[in-house]
Design a protein around this motif. Structure first.
Motif, short mmCIF file in Angstrom:
data_model
loop_
_atom_site.label_atom_id
_atom_site.label_comp_id
_atom_site.label_asym_id
_atom_site.label_seq_id
_atom_site.Cartn_x
_atom_site.Cartn_y
_atom_site.Cartn_z
N MET A 1 0.82 -1.21 0.00
CA MET A 1 0.00 0.00 0.00
C MET A 1 0.86 1.27 0.00
O MET A 1 0.57 2.21 0.72
CB MET A 1 -0.96 0.00 1.20
N VAL A 2 1.94 1.25 -0.78
CA VAL A 2 2.78 2.45 -0.85
C VAL A 2 1.99 3.59 -1.50
O VAL A 2 1.06 3.35 -2.25
CB VAL A 2 4.12 2.20 -1.59
N GLY A 3 2.37 4.81 -1.20
CA GLY A 3 1.56 5.93 -1.69
C GLY A 3 2.31 7.23 -1.82
O GLY A 3 1.83 8.27 -1.38
N GLY A 4 3.51 7.19 -2.41
CA GLY A 4 4.23 8.43 -2.61
C GLY A 4 3.74 9.17 -3.83
O GLY A 4 2.79 8.77 -4.50
N GLY A 5 4.41 10.26 -4.12
CA GLY A 5 4.09 11.03 -5.31
C GLY A 5 2.98 12.03 -5.10
O GLY A 5 2.42 12.12 -4.03
N ASP B 1 13.82 4.02 5.26
CA ASP B 1 15.17 4.51 4.96
C ASP B 1 16.22 3.43 5.24
O ASP B 1 16.07 2.67 6.21
CB ASP B 1 15.48 5.74 5.82
N PRO B 2 17.27 3.38 4.45
CA PRO B 2 17.54 4.18 3.26
C PRO B 2 17.01 3.59 1.96
O PRO B 2 17.34 4.06 0.88
CB PRO B 2 19.07 4.21 3.22
N MET B 3 16.15 2.57 2.07
CA MET B 3 15.67 1.91 0.85
C MET B 3 14.89 2.88 -0.04
O MET B 3 14.96 2.79 -1.27
CB MET B 3 14.78 0.72 1.21
N ALA B 4 14.15 3.82 0.58
CA ALA B 4 13.31 4.70 -0.23
C ALA B 4 14.16 5.52 -1.21
O ALA B 4 13.83 5.62 -2.40
CB ALA B 4 12.51 5.63 0.67
N GLU B 5 15.23 6.10 -0.74
CA GLU B 5 16.06 6.91 -1.64
C GLU B 5 16.74 6.03 -2.68
O GLU B 5 16.87 6.40 -3.84
CB GLU B 5 17.08 7.72 -0.85
N ARG B 6 17.17 4.86 -2.24
CA ARG B 6 17.82 3.95 -3.18
C ARG B 6 16.85 3.54 -4.29
O ARG B 6 17.19 3.50 -5.46
CB ARG B 6 18.35 2.72 -2.45
N GLU B 7 15.60 3.22 -3.92
CA GLU B 7 14.61 2.82 -4.93
C GLU B 7 14.22 4.00 -5.80
O GLU B 7 13.94 3.83 -6.99
CB GLU B 7 13.38 2.22 -4.26
N ARG C 1 10.09 13.83 2.99
CA ARG C 1 9.90 12.94 4.14
C ARG C 1 9.35 13.83 5.26
O ARG C 1 9.76 14.98 5.41
CB ARG C 1 11.23 12.34 4.58
N GLY C 2 8.37 13.30 6.02
CA GLY C 2 7.83 14.10 7.12
C GLY C 2 6.66 14.97 6.67
O GLY C 2 6.04 14.73 5.64
N ARG C 3 6.41 16.00 7.41
CA ARG C 3 5.20 16.80 7.23
C ARG C 3 5.31 17.80 6.09
O ARG C 3 6.30 18.53 6.00
CB ARG C 3 4.89 17.53 8.54
N VAL C 4 4.28 17.82 5.25
CA VAL C 4 4.16 18.80 4.17
C VAL C 4 2.75 19.38 4.25
O VAL C 4 1.78 18.64 4.17
CB VAL C 4 4.40 18.15 2.79
N ASP C 5 2.66 20.68 4.43
CA ASP C 5 1.35 21.32 4.62
C ASP C 5 0.60 21.48 3.30
O ASP C 5 1.20 21.42 2.21
CB ASP C 5 1.53 22.70 5.27
N VAL C 6 -0.70 21.73 3.39
CA VAL C 6 -1.53 22.00 2.22
C VAL C 6 -0.92 23.17 1.44
O VAL C 6 -0.52 24.17 2.02
CB VAL C 6 -2.97 22.33 2.65
N LYS D 1 4.48 5.36 -7.54
CA LYS D 1 3.35 5.04 -6.67
C LYS D 1 3.21 3.55 -6.42
O LYS D 1 2.38 3.13 -5.61
CB LYS D 1 2.05 5.59 -7.30
N GLN D 2 4.02 2.74 -7.12
CA GLN D 2 3.96 1.29 -6.89
C GLN D 2 5.21 0.75 -6.22
O GLN D 2 5.15 -0.22 -5.48
CB GLN D 2 3.79 0.56 -8.22
N ASP D 3 6.35 1.36 -6.52
CA ASP D 3 7.63 0.72 -6.21
C ASP D 3 8.45 1.36 -5.10
O ASP D 3 9.32 0.71 -4.53
CB ASP D 3 8.51 0.68 -7.47
N VAL D 4 8.23 2.64 -4.83
CA VAL D 4 9.13 3.31 -3.89
C VAL D 4 8.48 3.30 -2.50
O VAL D 4 7.34 3.74 -2.35
CB VAL D 4 9.43 4.75 -4.35
N PRO D 5 9.19 2.79 -1.49
CA PRO D 5 8.57 2.61 -0.16
C PRO D 5 8.39 3.93 0.58
O PRO D 5 9.16 4.31 1.48
CB PRO D 5 9.52 1.67 0.57
N ILE D 6 7.36 4.65 0.17
CA ILE D 6 6.94 5.91 0.79
C ILE D 6 5.44 5.80 1.04
O ILE D 6 4.70 5.34 0.18
CB ILE D 6 7.22 7.11 -0.14
N TRP D 7 5.01 6.22 2.23
CA TRP D 7 3.58 6.20 2.57
C TRP D 7 3.17 7.58 3.06
O TRP D 7 3.97 8.29 3.69
CB TRP D 7 3.33 5.20 3.70
#
Lengths: 95, 150
Positions: free
Chosen positions: A91-95, B75-81, B104-109, B138-144
């Motif tokens: 459930m990744v959700g970047g971008g 981290d650090p997989m996200a930057e590597r991917e 990474r972290g908080r980003v405001d509207v 949106k499928q491959d990089v480990p960011i939520w």
């Protein structure tokens, strides 16, 4: 002579909606290992599906998720040994 | 012809002119050399900006006002991917350079959490690469992302 295969306890890091749903940043599963103390990523995914119903209800089919082993995506037959860092990437959700 | 330049960085907080400049300071000469090489006919820039409302899954998907999005990274997989994805897209589409930055972290509207810049010889490959990169990110990089509701 009966030889019982060892059971590995594998710790799996979780992130995002999974972490939020279960309120923990990791789960553990017990997986039957080879006599050399190795299991596979596919076996760990199957164990997650079977041993953690809360994950199933968050992710749906855990077969759609992927594991990373030592911060690299792992195919189902990738080996996992004691001390490896294992993470559930779903459930990744970047971008 | 000089080789393609690939830059991929995870940055703490929103992507502003200042944080971007700091993040790429060691690589900006390489990016500029590509732009000045005479081989670039197209540059494209995409900014992903945090919108005011997001669907709330706890409210049946109804739109709800946000204060911010909080981006969690493995981290650090996200930057590597992110870098591996940039390398693959650069090679697949024959780009001259690609710069991918993610917060990474908080980003405001209203603030940017993702910036992608692509330089290519022709616009066709740049436009295709841009869409392919965002889809695969949106499928491959480990960011939520986690909603911080208003």
């Amino acid at each position: 002579m009966n030889r019982t295969l060892p059971v590995m306890r594998v710790e799996v890091l979780v992130f995002g909606p999974v972490r939020a749903a279960i309120q923990r940043d990791r789960v553990t599963v017990d997986v039957v290992a080879t006599e050399h103390g190795v299991c596979t990523a596919g076996e760990v995914l199957k164990a997650l599906q079977e041993q953690h119903p809360a994950l199933r209800s968050t992710i749906g089919s855990i077969e759609r998720a992927r594991l990373a082993v030592n911060q690299r995506y792992a195919d189902g037959d990738a080996a996992i040994r004691a001390g490896d860092e294992v993470a559930l990437i779903a459930m990744v959700g970047g971008g | 012809m000089m080789g393609a330049v690939v830059v991929a960085v995870i940055v703490d907080g929103p992507l502003t002119r200042q944080t971007i400049a700091q993040a790429v300071s060691l690589r900006v000469d390489g990016l500029n050399r590509v732009l000045e090489s005479g081989t670039v006919g197209s540059t494209l820039r995409f900014e992903g900006i945090v919108r005011r409302a997001e669907p709330d899954p706890n409210e049946g998907g109804a739109a709800r006002d946000l204060r911010a999005l909080d981006y969690q990274t493995y981290d650090p997989m996200a930057e590597r991917e992110l870098e591996r994805l940039a390398d693959r897209v650069c090679e697949q589409f024959g780009l001259r350079s690609i710069m991918a930055l993610h917060s990474r972290g908080r980003v405001d509207v209203g603030e940017a959490s993702f910036v992608l810049e692509i330089a290519s010889t022709h616009r066709a490959e740049g436009l295709l690469a841009m869409t392919a990169f965002i889809d695969r990110l949106k499928q491959d990089v480990p960011i939520w992302k986690h909603a911080v509701w208003a």
